[in-house]
Design a protein around this motif. Structure first.
Motif, PDB file in Angstrom:
ATOM      1  N   GLN A  35      72.671   2.279  19.509  1.00  0.00           N
ATOM      2  CA  GLN A  35      72.392   0.974  18.916  1.00  0.00           C
ATOM      3  C   GLN A  35      73.359   0.692  17.766  1.00  0.00           C
ATOM      4  N   ARG A  63      63.453  -2.327  16.502  1.00  0.00           N
ATOM      5  CA  ARG A  63      64.892  -2.603  16.409  1.00  0.00           C
ATOM      6  C   ARG A  63      65.391  -3.311  17.663  1.00  0.00           C
ATOM      7  N   GLN A  66      59.845   2.349  15.788  1.00  0.00           N
ATOM      8  CA  GLN A  66      60.973   1.794  15.046  1.00  0.00           C
ATOM      9  C   GLN A  66      62.077   1.328  15.989  1.00  0.00           C
ATOM     10  N   GLU A  90      69.429   5.701  19.051  1.00  0.00           N
ATOM     11  CA  GLU A  90      69.693   5.091  17.749  1.00  0.00           C
ATOM     12  C   GLU A  90      71.188   5.016  17.484  1.00  0.00           C
ATOM     13  N   PHE A 102      70.725   0.990   9.598  1.00  0.00           N
ATOM     14  CA  PHE A 102      70.500   0.003  10.648  1.00  0.00           C
ATOM     15  C   PHE A 102      70.477  -1.406  10.065  1.00  0.00           C
ATOM     16  N   ASP A 103      69.723  -1.604   8.986  1.00  0.00           N
ATOM     17  CA  ASP A 103      69.673  -2.932   8.380  1.00  0.00           C
ATOM     18  C   ASP A 103      71.049  -3.373   7.897  1.00  0.00           C
ATOM     19  N   ARG A 141      64.532  -6.832  17.487  1.00  0.00           N
ATOM     20  CA  ARG A 141      65.429  -7.569  16.590  1.00  0.00           C
ATOM     21  C   ARG A 141      66.819  -7.720  17.189  1.00  0.00           C
TER      22      ARG A 141
END
Length: 429
Positions: free
Chosen positions: A218, A121, A117, A215, A269-270, A124
């Motif tokens: 990010q 990410r 994941q 994470e 995150f999205d 992306r």
């Protein structure tokens, strides 16, 4: 008389018994004495009587047999219990090993899923972060004419964000541990009493903490860039509004409402990526609008000899309206357009002398007068900074300079307003 009085075992024979053994030519004979026969008979009788007595005793004493049988049963039961206990212990150890193996496989699967994941990410985020770095740049400093963002946006400091990096994460970012992840995540000082499962658990905890830190970094990075994008867009918008220039009136405003639905970690995150993308889109729209406006200086580093407004005409000596701004410039200096547009006029135009007029859209146009040479033609598409000719003193002029005008729907506007805005927003463009 003495012979007659002697008693014998085998009757009243006077001669002892003799045993003769003949084998071929050999003949052997043994004489059996009476006392030998008596001894053998007594021994046989004693053995028979002892056997009968022992048999009778064993038959009559059932308790002894029962005790022996019970003892054997107890011994067999003890052995069976011991075997059952050992088997149960083996089963427990096997079950624990299976549970540990299943738990380890589950943890490894979770870590692999999180790593996948995070890799997706990062894939992306790569283009998005590159775009954000190029579009956002350095956040505005405090006191630069910007205001705080609404409460719905995350609050960050004015310091520029640190570069995005995964490999530099430490075991405890808050404690200043700068060891690489590949070092500290697999190095822990085991205790003497630790088992392999305990060490594996600590290793999984460390790796999980590292993945959470990545994470979190990010998400923090995305939130920081989104906030910086909003702040830059606000700075551009406020500068344009302060100068009375057109700007998107819906930027930064929201009339939305509805129930509060908390986001889980899978949606955070999205949501952050979507917020950053929206912030960059809003910033791009404002940058595009600002770049279409003639905000640049047509003669950077040159002094202004005559501002916009009412002045004394240099030829007649009477009050007159000066529709532009004059920059001191020697003959032959390149004259550059201040915004992208299309050339609509290029030639002699009365008192302007040799003049170039560029249409920038939305009713805005710029004029460059008193040129000594024109290097463009009508219909040519220009970018900001393109050379449209050479400065001079053609037309109604008393000396070489660059006459610069900004018009909106044909009406002259003070270029100083645009130049001031251009200085404020240049760092964001």
């Amino acid at each position: 008389m003495n012979v007659a009085s002697q008693s014998t075992v085998f009757g009243r024979r006077k001669e002892p018994h003799t045993v003769i053994i003949a084998r071929g030519n050999e003949i052997r004979h043994f004489t059996i004495r009476p006392w030998v026969a008596a001894f053998c008979g007594s021994a046989l009788a004693a053995m028979a009587i002892g056997y009968l007595l022992a048999t009778s005793y064993l038959v009559l004493r059932d308790d002894l047999i029962g005790a022996t049988t019970a003892r054997q049963a107890r011994m067999q039961q003890a052995y069976e219990d011991r075997i059952s206990a050992l088997r149960a212990q083996v089963d427990r150890i096997t079950s624990r090993q299976l549970l540990d193996q299943q738990l380890m496989e589950t943890k490894v699967g979770e870590l692999l899923d999180r790593q996948t994941q995070l890799s997706l990410r990062h894939g992306r985020l790569g283009p998005l972060l590159d775009r954000a770095e190029s579009d956002v740049g350095t956040p505005p400093a405090a006191g630069a004419g910007t205001s705080a963002m609404p409460d719905k946006r995350a609050e960050v400091t004015d310091a520029p964000p640190q570069p995005y990096a995964v490999a530099s994460l430490g075991a405890n970012p808050g404690a200043g541990d700068t060891r690489p992840f590949s070092l500290w995540s697999t190095r822990s000082d085991p205790l003497p009493s630790d088992t392999a499962a305990d060490r594996a658990d600590r290793l999984f905890v460390s790796i999980n903490a590292a993945l959470k830190a990545i994470e979190s970094q990010q998400l923090t990075r995305i939130a920081t860039l989104a906030d910086n994008a909003y702040r830059n867009a606000d700075a551009i918008s406020q500068a344009l509004e302060a100068a009375g220039l057109p700007v998107d009136g819906d930027f930064g405003k929201s009339d939305a409402g509805g129930p509060l639905i908390p986001l889980d970690r899978s949606m955070t995150f999205d949501s952050k990526v979507r917020e950053l993308d929206e912030a960059l889109d809003a910033l791009d729209r404002l940058k595009t609008e600002a770049r279409r406006l003639p905000l640049a200086n047509p003669a950077p580093g040159r002094s202004v000899t005559s501002p916009f407004g009412v002045r004394t005409d240099p030829l007649l000596g009477t009050a007159a309206l000066h529709s532009g701004m004059d920059f001191r410039a020697p003959t032959g200096m390149p004259a550059k357009v201040t915004a992208p547009g299309v050339v609509v006029k290029a030639g002699w135009n009365g008192g302007y002398g040799r003049m170039v007029e560029v249409d920038h859209g939305n009713g805005f146009a710029t004029r460059y007068g008193h040129l000594s040479k024109i290097d463009v033609t009508v219909g040519k598409i220009l970018n900001a900074g393109d050379v449209i000719g050479k400065t001079g003193s053609s037309g109604r002029s008393t000396g070489p300079h660059l006459h610069y005008e900004i018009r909106h729907h044909g009406e002259a506007i003070d270029p100083l307003r645009f130049l001031r805005v251009g200085k404020k927003v240049a760092r964001y463009l």
